[in-house]
Scaffold this motif. Structure first.
Motif, PDB file in Angstrom:
ATOM      1  N   ARG A 372       0.817  -1.216   0.000  1.00  0.00           N
ATOM      2  CA  ARG A 372       0.000   0.000   0.000  1.00  0.00           C
ATOM      3  C   ARG A 372       0.850   1.265   0.000  1.00  0.00           C
ATOM      4  O   ARG A 372       0.582   2.226   0.726  1.00  0.00           O
ATOM      5  N   SER A 373       1.892   1.268  -0.811  1.00  0.00           N
ATOM      6  CA  SER A 373       2.792   2.421  -0.911  1.00  0.00           C
ATOM      7  C   SER A 373       2.939   2.830  -2.373  1.00  0.00           C
ATOM      8  O   SER A 373       2.868   2.000  -3.272  1.00  0.00           O
ATOM      9  N   ILE A 374       3.160   4.118  -2.585  1.00  0.00           N
ATOM     10  CA  ILE A 374       3.391   4.645  -3.931  1.00  0.00           C
ATOM     11  C   ILE A 374       4.607   5.563  -3.881  1.00  0.00           C
ATOM     12  O   ILE A 374       4.842   6.252  -2.877  1.00  0.00           O
ATOM     13  N   PHE A 375       5.382   5.558  -4.963  1.00  0.00           N
ATOM     14  CA  PHE A 375       6.640   6.309  -4.999  1.00  0.00           C
ATOM     15  C   PHE A 375       6.575   7.275  -6.178  1.00  0.00           C
ATOM     16  O   PHE A 375       6.521   6.858  -7.332  1.00  0.00           O
ATOM     17  N   ILE A 376       6.581   8.586  -5.864  1.00  0.00           N
ATOM     18  CA  ILE A 376       6.358   9.618  -6.874  1.00  0.00           C
ATOM     19  C   ILE A 376       7.612  10.473  -7.038  1.00  0.00           C
ATOM     20  O   ILE A 376       8.113  11.035  -6.063  1.00  0.00           O
ATOM     21  N   GLY A 377       8.105  10.575  -8.246  1.00  0.00           N
ATOM     22  CA  GLY A 377       9.268  11.414  -8.519  1.00  0.00           C
ATOM     23  C   GLY A 377      10.162  10.806  -9.583  1.00  0.00           C
ATOM     24  O   GLY A 377      10.036   9.627  -9.924  1.00  0.00           O
ATOM     25  N   ASN A 378      11.042  11.629 -10.125  1.00  0.00           N
ATOM     26  CA  ASN A 378      12.011  11.165 -11.115  1.00  0.00           C
ATOM     27  C   ASN A 378      13.342  10.874 -10.434  1.00  0.00           C
ATOM     28  O   ASN A 378      13.713  11.552  -9.467  1.00  0.00           O
ATOM     29  N   LEU A 379      14.056   9.887 -10.932  1.00  0.00           N
ATOM     30  CA  LEU A 379      15.329   9.473 -10.343  1.00  0.00           C
ATOM     31  C   LEU A 379      16.468   9.995 -11.204  1.00  0.00           C
ATOM     32  O   LEU A 379      16.536   9.707 -12.407  1.00  0.00           O
ATOM     33  N   SER A 380      17.373  10.771 -10.584  1.00  0.00           N
ATOM     34  CA  SER A 380      18.527  11.289 -11.327  1.00  0.00           C
ATOM     35  C   SER A 380      19.683  10.296 -11.249  1.00  0.00           C
ATOM     36  O   SER A 380      19.656   9.322 -10.481  1.00  0.00           O
ATOM     37  N   LEU A 381      20.730  10.547 -12.022  1.00  0.00           N
ATOM     38  CA  LEU A 381      21.896   9.672 -12.020  1.00  0.00           C
ATOM     39  C   LEU A 381      22.669   9.737 -10.701  1.00  0.00           C
ATOM     40  O   LEU A 381      23.528   8.900 -10.443  1.00  0.00           O
ATOM     41  N   TYR A 382      22.359  10.727  -9.877  1.00  0.00           N
ATOM     42  CA  TYR A 382      23.033  10.865  -8.577  1.00  0.00           C
ATOM     43  C   TYR A 382      22.135  10.404  -7.441  1.00  0.00           C
ATOM     44  O   TYR A 382      22.329  10.807  -6.294  1.00  0.00           O
ATOM     45  N   SER A 383      21.142   9.608  -7.762  1.00  0.00           N
ATOM     46  CA  SER A 383      20.188   9.002  -6.829  1.00  0.00           C
ATOM     47  C   SER A 383      19.238  10.014  -6.202  1.00  0.00           C
ATOM     48  O   SER A 383      18.527   9.689  -5.249  1.00  0.00           O
ATOM     49  N   ASN A 384      19.214  11.243  -6.701  1.00  0.00           N
ATOM     50  CA  ASN A 384      18.286  12.250  -6.181  1.00  0.00           C
ATOM     51  C   ASN A 384      16.871  12.000  -6.701  1.00  0.00           C
ATOM     52  O   ASN A 384      16.677  11.605  -7.857  1.00  0.00           O
ATOM     53  N   ILE A 385      15.893  12.248  -5.833  1.00  0.00           N
ATOM     54  CA  ILE A 385      14.488  12.134  -6.220  1.00  0.00           C
ATOM     55  C   ILE A 385      14.016  13.529  -6.621  1.00  0.00           C
ATOM     56  O   ILE A 385      13.847  14.402  -5.774  1.00  0.00           O
ATOM     57  N   GLU A 386      13.810  13.722  -7.903  1.00  0.00           N
ATOM     58  CA  GLU A 386      13.447  15.036  -8.411  1.00  0.00           C
ATOM     59  C   GLU A 386      11.929  15.139  -8.574  1.00  0.00           C
ATOM     60  O   GLU A 386      11.264  14.158  -8.913  1.00  0.00           O
ATOM     61  N   PRO A 387      11.383  16.341  -8.334  1.00  0.00           N
ATOM     62  CA  PRO A 387       9.916  16.499  -8.380  1.00  0.00           C
ATOM     63  C   PRO A 387       9.374  16.397  -9.802  1.00  0.00           C
ATOM     64  O   PRO A 387      10.072  16.650 -10.783  1.00  0.00           O
ATOM     65  N   ILE A 388       8.113  16.014  -9.891  1.00  0.00           N
ATOM     66  CA  ILE A 388       7.411  15.992 -11.175  1.00  0.00           C
ATOM     67  C   ILE A 388       6.498  17.210 -11.234  1.00  0.00           C
ATOM     68  O   ILE A 388       6.383  17.964 -10.268  1.00  0.00           O
ATOM     69  N   SER A 389       5.829  17.429 -12.353  1.00  0.00           N
ATOM     70  CA  SER A 389       4.967  18.604 -12.492  1.00  0.00           C
ATOM     71  C   SER A 389       3.808  18.528 -11.499  1.00  0.00           C
ATOM     72  O   SER A 389       3.395  17.447 -11.070  1.00  0.00           O
ATOM     73  N   LYS A 390       3.267  19.690 -11.150  1.00  0.00           N
ATOM     74  CA  LYS A 390       2.189  19.754 -10.166  1.00  0.00           C
ATOM     75  C   LYS A 390       0.936  19.025 -10.649  1.00  0.00           C
ATOM     76  O   LYS A 390       0.259  18.351  -9.871  1.00  0.00           O
ATOM     77  N   ASN A 391       0.630  19.175 -11.925  1.00  0.00           N
ATOM     78  CA  ASN A 391      -0.566  18.505 -12.471  1.00  0.00           C
ATOM     79  C   ASN A 391      -0.431  16.991 -12.401  1.00  0.00           C
ATOM     80  O   ASN A 391      -1.382  16.281 -12.070  1.00  0.00           O
ATOM     81  N   ARG A 392       0.774  16.503 -12.727  1.00  0.00           N
ATOM     82  CA  ARG A 392       0.974  15.058 -12.700  1.00  0.00           C
ATOM     83  C   ARG A 392       0.968  14.537 -11.262  1.00  0.00           C
ATOM     84  O   ARG A 392       0.456  13.452 -10.996  1.00  0.00           O
TER      85      ARG A 392
END
Length: 448
Positions: A372-392
């Motif tokens: 029951r978990s969801i993971f939202i965000g983009n993964l960079s080459l440096y393992s950073n979790i980058e934000p996605i657009s507000k609408n998405r």
């Protein structure tokens, strides 16, 4: 009345006044056949007067409801009146089943003609009895391959289904049925008839081994909507190649059952996350998100070269994500076999689920379920979790609520979510939000 003779190539439709052994257009040999034609020259004294765009009368578009939300979405709301829709797919994929179901749904309110050029009445009746329990007085069958007879019969109907364009022929040509010249001539007549009589057509078409629509490219140019029907196991996916009345980014997902095609209700994802390596994610497609299950099996390898077996995901993507995990989380994945798969109708090439793919690998490696978990965000080459657009991000939260999600891992804390999306406060108030900047923060939250 003037009678002329001409020769036409049965492969490409090239026309010549004389017989030729080799077609100068497609280079095929011995393909020219005699095409006798009577040209009636008529004088038209009607003056054609161009109009200013401001002088053109506005009119409301009428839309036929297909009875399928998935199909309506691909069509831009439904089948627009006075348009021509082309539905193409491989043999046996379910084109005739979908068209017959759609014809039946529309016939509840309108007169529908179903032209079964490939099958006889008995075959279509047998399929109908398998799909439906009740008959419609507005659904008519017509077993004929002559385009002239078909258009004559179509005058009394609101919408006409033709199965298929490669199975009908025009007597104007002596070329074989299904040839390029026949397909071009038939679609010419259908387009002209549709404009003059304000009729709506849904035309089925075959595809070649290479995946292209069989026949001339002219076929796709002349119609208003082109839908491509694809198959993956029991799933059927409709992709939009052309649409004059809507987006080409939309897709429709169906499941093939004994009772025909049904829209996917996604009940099969209720168990996702109960086992290590299983992660629920959403793949952006057009204006919505399609749920998918990402499965990973990370197991100790006993060979010199650990295996990388991957279904439904770009192999390079998995290799890059594995390298990120090795580099920043210090997991010795080079000693392990990694087997990954996508459960669902789609294949993953988008970067939108990279974070979820990484979590799937980590979950299997640590034997740590993420139920029951969801993971939202983009993964960079440096393992950073980058934000996605507000609408998405908003779409992700709305979809998460449908699957009883209890934990959301992203760049936003709960207070930031309430501040950014006050209208969703009641919907997500029972969800726990975990803010993280990188994959390392994920292990800290899990206390590993």
């Amino acid at each position: 009345m003037k009678k002329t003779q001409e020769y036409i190539c049965s492969d490409c439709g090239y026309i010549s006044k004389y017989w030729l052994g080799k077609c100068p257009n497609c280079q095929a040999w011995d393909t020219f056949v005699l095409n006798s034609k009577e040209n009636i020259l008529q004088e038209n004294t009607n003056l054609v007067k161009p109009l200013k765009i401001s002088q053109v009368d506005k009119q409301d578009f009428f839309i036929f409801d297909t009875g399928f939300n998935e199909l309506n979405r691909c069509l831009g709301g439904g089948i627009y009146k006075n348009t021509i829709v082309l539905l193409a797919g491989s043999p046996g994929i379910g084109k005739s089943t979908l068209s017959l179901q759609t014809a039946y749904n529309i016939s509840k309110n309108f007169k529908v003609l179903y032209v079964c050029a490939e099958e006889n009445y008995s075959n279509v009746r047998a399929r109908f009895d398998r799909l439906f329990n009740n008959y419609s007085d507005n659904l008519f069958l017509f077993d004929n391959t002559n385009i002239g007879y078909i258009l004559e019969a179509a005058k009394d109907f609101d919408i006409i289904f033709i199965d298929s364009i490669q199975a009908i022929r025009s007597l104007d040509l002596s070329t074989p049925i299904g040839s390029i010249s026949q397909v071009k001539n038939c679609i010419d007549k259908i387009v002209e008839f549709s404009k003059n009589n304000k009729k709506t057509f849904v035309i089925l078409a075959h595809v070649t081994k290479a995946g292209y629509i069989a026949g001339p490219k002219f076929l796709e140019h002349m119609v208003d909507v082109v839908l491509i029907f694809e198959s993956r196991d029991d799933y059927r996916v409709i992709r939009v190649s052309k649409n004059r009345y809507g987006s080409t980014d939309e897709i429709g997902v169906f499941v093939m059952t004994e009772q025909g095609l049904k829209e996917d209700n996604y009940n099969q994802y209720s168990h996702v996350g109960k086992k290590a390596g299983s992660v629920l994610s959403f793949l952006p497609e057009g204006s919505r998100l399609i749920p998918i299950e990402i499965q990973a099996l990370v197991n100790r390898s006993f060979s010199e070269k650990p295996k990388r077996i991957i279904w439904g995901i770009d192999t390079v993507k998995v290799m890059v994500i594995s390298s990120i995990i090795e580099k920043f989380l210090k997991f010795e994945l080079y000693k392990y076999d990694i087997i990954m798969s996508i459960v669902g109708a789609l294949r993953v090439f988008s970067n939108a689920v990279d974070f979820s793919i990484a979590v799937s690998i980590i979950s299997s490696f640590l034997v740590f379920p993420v139920n029951r978990s969801i993971f939202i965000g983009n993964l960079s080459l440096y393992s950073n979790i980058e934000p996605i657009s507000k609408n998405r991000f908003r779409l992700f939260l709305l979809e998460s609520s449908k699957f009883s999600i209890e934990k959301v891992y992203s760049n936003f804390s709960k207070d930031e979510v309430f501040c950014e999306y006050p209208d969703l406060k009641e919907l997500v108030q029972n969800i726990e939000f975990y803010k993280l900047e990188s994959l390392e923060d994920l292990l800290k939250i899990w206390k590993i």
